[in-house]
Write a protein that holds these residues in place. Structure first.
Motif, PDB file in Angstrom:
ATOM      1  N   LYS A 148       0.835  -1.204   0.000  1.00 30.51           N
ATOM      2  CA  LYS A 148       0.000   0.000   0.000  1.00 30.51           C
ATOM      3  C   LYS A 148       0.869   1.253   0.000  1.00 30.51           C
ATOM      4  O   LYS A 148       0.575   2.214  -0.718  1.00 30.51           O
ATOM      5  N   ALA A 149       1.950   1.249   0.781  1.00 36.34           N
ATOM      6  CA  ALA A 149       2.860   2.399   0.796  1.00 36.34           C
ATOM      7  C   ALA A 149       3.488   2.586  -0.585  1.00 36.34           C
ATOM      8  O   ALA A 149       3.659   3.718  -1.049  1.00 36.34           O
ATOM      9  N   ASP A 150       3.811   1.483  -1.251  1.00 37.18           N
ATOM     10  CA  ASP A 150       4.405   1.561  -2.583  1.00 37.18           C
ATOM     11  C   ASP A 150       3.420   2.133  -3.597  1.00 37.18           C
ATOM     12  O   ASP A 150       3.759   3.050  -4.354  1.00 37.18           O
ATOM     13  N   PHE A 172      -2.477  14.751   1.095  1.00 37.81           N
ATOM     14  CA  PHE A 172      -2.358  13.313   1.332  1.00 37.81           C
ATOM     15  C   PHE A 172      -2.045  12.980   2.791  1.00 37.81           C
ATOM     16  O   PHE A 172      -1.935  11.816   3.146  1.00 37.81           O
ATOM     17  N   GLN A 173      -1.854  13.991   3.623  1.00 33.94           N
ATOM     18  CA  GLN A 173      -1.548  13.833   5.048  1.00 33.94           C
ATOM     19  C   GLN A 173      -0.305  12.980   5.269  1.00 33.94           C
ATOM     20  O   GLN A 173      -0.301  12.014   6.030  1.00 33.94           O
ATOM     21  N   ILE A 174       0.762  13.335   4.576  1.00 31.22           N
ATOM     22  CA  ILE A 174       2.049  12.654   4.720  1.00 31.22           C
ATOM     23  C   ILE A 174       3.130  13.697   4.912  1.00 31.22           C
ATOM     24  O   ILE A 174       2.896  14.889   4.768  1.00 31.22           O
ATOM     25  N   ARG A 175       4.318  13.218   5.229  1.00 32.71           N
ATOM     26  CA  ARG A 175       5.468  14.108   5.369  1.00 32.71           C
ATOM     27  C   ARG A 175       6.298  14.011   4.099  1.00 32.71           C
ATOM     28  O   ARG A 175       6.634  12.916   3.647  1.00 32.71           O
ATOM     29  N   ILE A 176       6.621  15.155   3.502  1.00 33.05           N
ATOM     30  CA  ILE A 176       7.424  15.178   2.279  1.00 33.05           C
ATOM     31  C   ILE A 176       8.662  16.027   2.544  1.00 33.05           C
ATOM     32  O   ILE A 176       8.563  17.152   3.041  1.00 33.05           O
ATOM     33  N   GLN A 177       9.820  15.464   2.212  1.00 35.48           N
ATOM     34  CA  GLN A 177      11.080  16.200   2.282  1.00 35.48           C
ATOM     35  C   GLN A 177      11.762  16.073   0.931  1.00 35.48           C
ATOM     36  O   GLN A 177      11.743  15.005   0.318  1.00 35.48           O
ATOM     37  N   SER A 178      12.374  17.151   0.480  1.00 37.43           N
ATOM     38  CA  SER A 178      13.102  17.077  -0.784  1.00 37.43           C
ATOM     39  C   SER A 178      14.371  17.905  -0.677  1.00 37.43           C
ATOM     40  O   SER A 178      14.451  18.857   0.089  1.00 37.43           O
ATOM     41  N   SER A 220       3.241   6.935   8.084  1.00 37.15           N
ATOM     42  CA  SER A 220       3.215   6.160   9.339  1.00 37.15           C
ATOM     43  C   SER A 220       2.400   4.889   9.082  1.00 37.15           C
ATOM     44  O   SER A 220       1.453   4.892   8.294  1.00 37.15           O
ATOM     45  N   LYS A 221       2.788   3.800   9.737  1.00 34.93           N
ATOM     46  CA  LYS A 221       2.088   2.529   9.530  1.00 34.93           C
ATOM     47  C   LYS A 221       0.619   2.637   9.933  1.00 34.93           C
ATOM     48  O   LYS A 221      -0.245   2.076   9.265  1.00 34.93           O
ATOM     49  N   SER A 222       0.345   3.348  11.013  1.00 34.38           N
ATOM     50  CA  SER A 222      -1.048   3.463  11.458  1.00 34.38           C
ATOM     51  C   SER A 222      -1.897   4.187  10.427  1.00 34.38           C
ATOM     52  O   SER A 222      -3.055   3.824  10.197  1.00 34.38           O
ATOM     53  N   GLN A 223      -1.323   5.181   9.767  1.00 36.05           N
ATOM     54  CA  GLN A 223      -2.047   5.908   8.727  1.00 36.05           C
ATOM     55  C   GLN A 223      -2.318   4.998   7.523  1.00 36.05           C
ATOM     56  O   GLN A 223      -3.397   5.032   6.944  1.00 36.05           O
ATOM     57  N   ILE A 224      -1.356   4.170   7.179  1.00 39.28           N
ATOM     58  CA  ILE A 224      -1.543   3.241   6.059  1.00 39.28           C
ATOM     59  C   ILE A 224      -2.637   2.234   6.391  1.00 39.28           C
ATOM     60  O   ILE A 224      -3.498   1.938   5.566  1.00 39.28           O
ATOM     61  N   VAL A 225      -2.637   1.714   7.624  1.00 37.25           N
ATOM     62  CA  VAL A 225      -3.642   0.736   8.032  1.00 37.25           C
ATOM     63  C   VAL A 225      -5.042   1.354   7.974  1.00 37.25           C
ATOM     64  O   VAL A 225      -5.998   0.715   7.528  1.00 37.25           O
ATOM     65  N   MET A 226      -5.182   2.610   8.389  1.00 32.95           N
ATOM     66  CA  MET A 226      -6.494   3.265   8.345  1.00 32.95           C
ATOM     67  C   MET A 226      -6.962   3.477   6.907  1.00 32.95           C
ATOM     68  O   MET A 226      -8.160   3.466   6.644  1.00 32.95           O
ATOM     69  N   ASN A 227      -6.037   3.671   5.979  1.00 27.61           N
ATOM     70  CA  ASN A 227      -6.407   3.955   4.593  1.00 27.61           C
ATOM     71  C   ASN A 227      -6.281   2.767   3.661  1.00 27.61           C
ATOM     72  O   ASN A 227      -6.420   2.920   2.453  1.00 27.61           O
ATOM     73  N   ILE A 228      -6.019   1.609   4.201  1.00 25.74           N
ATOM     74  CA  ILE A 228      -5.801   0.435   3.348  1.00 25.74           C
ATOM     75  C   ILE A 228      -7.130   0.008   2.717  1.00 25.74           C
ATOM     76  O   ILE A 228      -8.192   0.161   3.304  1.00 25.74           O
ATOM     77  N   ASP A 229      -7.053  -0.504   1.504  1.00 22.72           N
ATOM     78  CA  ASP A 229      -8.228  -0.949   0.775  1.00 22.72           C
ATOM     79  C   ASP A 229      -8.807  -2.202   1.432  1.00 22.72           C
ATOM     80  O   ASP A 229      -8.081  -3.097   1.820  1.00 22.72           O
ATOM     81  N   LYS A 230     -10.121  -2.279   1.493  1.00 23.45           N
ATOM     82  CA  LYS A 230     -10.793  -3.448   2.092  1.00 23.45           C
ATOM     83  C   LYS A 230     -10.437  -4.757   1.387  1.00 23.45           C
ATOM     84  O   LYS A 230     -10.264  -5.753   2.049  1.00 23.45           O
ATOM     85  N   PRO A 231     -10.332  -4.803   0.026  1.00 21.97           N
ATOM     86  CA  PRO A 231     -10.005  -6.093  -0.602  1.00 21.97           C
ATOM     87  C   PRO A 231      -8.646  -6.644  -0.204  1.00 21.97           C
ATOM     88  O   PRO A 231      -8.408  -7.833  -0.282  1.00 21.97           O
ATOM     89  N   LEU A 232      -7.731  -5.768   0.233  1.00 22.44           N
ATOM     90  CA  LEU A 232      -6.402  -6.237   0.631  1.00 22.44           C
ATOM     91  C   LEU A 232      -6.425  -6.912   1.998  1.00 22.44           C
ATOM     92  O   LEU A 232      -5.546  -7.680   2.328  1.00 22.44           O
ATOM     93  N   ILE A 233      -7.453  -6.609   2.791  1.00 23.40           N
ATOM     94  CA  ILE A 233      -7.516  -7.157   4.143  1.00 23.40           C
ATOM     95  C   ILE A 233      -7.987  -8.600   4.075  1.00 23.40           C
ATOM     96  O   ILE A 233      -8.956  -8.923   3.432  1.00 23.40           O
ATOM     97  N   LYS A 234      -7.259  -9.457   4.761  1.00 29.89           N
ATOM     98  CA  LYS A 234      -7.568 -10.885   4.724  1.00 29.89           C
ATOM     99  C   LYS A 234      -8.395 -11.277   5.928  1.00 29.89           C
ATOM    100  O   LYS A 234      -8.258 -10.825   6.983  1.00 29.89           O
TER     101      LYS A 234
END
Length: 161
Positions: free
Chosen positions: A51-53, A79-85, A147-161
């Protein structure tokens, strides 16, 4: 005697059917769907990384789109993420995480050799965040922090087993 026994059995059967209320039947298919929707889900580490990828690829496409008028700050808020460049050495000084610093050292070395560097996913030392890292056309390193918690909250339902 037989007549009274038969009559009492008949009355019992009638009372039994009277006590059953067939008007309030439950739709079993709907009940099964609801039970499955409330079931505890299990998300594997591979699902989080995937999902992060995919999320990183989507954001990279937005950033590299020539018609994009959004700044990195507005994309970060959207996207509620941290971006550094920036250059790898500058980002190394900004990040305190040892593992990310090592990755930035390796990127700086690869850039000095003018090697082609594909996007990658890296975990921080504690493992609570993932970073999608890519090089833009200006040869700057861009870190997208999830953050992993943010990814888990936004993960697609079909990916959840």
């Amino acid at each position: 005697m037989k007549k009274s026994l038969f009559l009492s059995c008949l009355i019992s059967i009638i009372l039994l059917f009277q006590s059953c209320d067939f008007s309030k039947r439950i739709d079993t298919t709907a009940a099964v769907k609801e039970m499955k929707s409330r079931q505890v889900k299990r998300i594997l580490p591979l699902d989080i990384t995937n999902k992060a990828d995919t999320w990183g690829q989507e954001i990279q496409a937005v950033i590299e789109n020539p018609s994009n008028t959004l700044s990195l700050d507005s994309i970060s808020k959207q996207f509620q993420i941290r971006i550094q460049s920036g250059k790898a050495l500058v980002l190394k000084q900004q990040n305190k995480d040892k593992k990310i610093q090592e990755v930035l050292d390796a990127l700086d070395y690869s850039l000095s050799l003018k090697q082609e560097i594909p996007p990658s996913i890296q975990k921080n030392t504690t493992g609570d965040s993932l970073f999608y890292i890519f090089i833009n056309k200006k040869q700057e390193v861009i870190l997208l922090g999830f953050s992993k918690s943010q990814i888990v909250m936004n993960i697609d339902k079909p990916l959840i087993k």
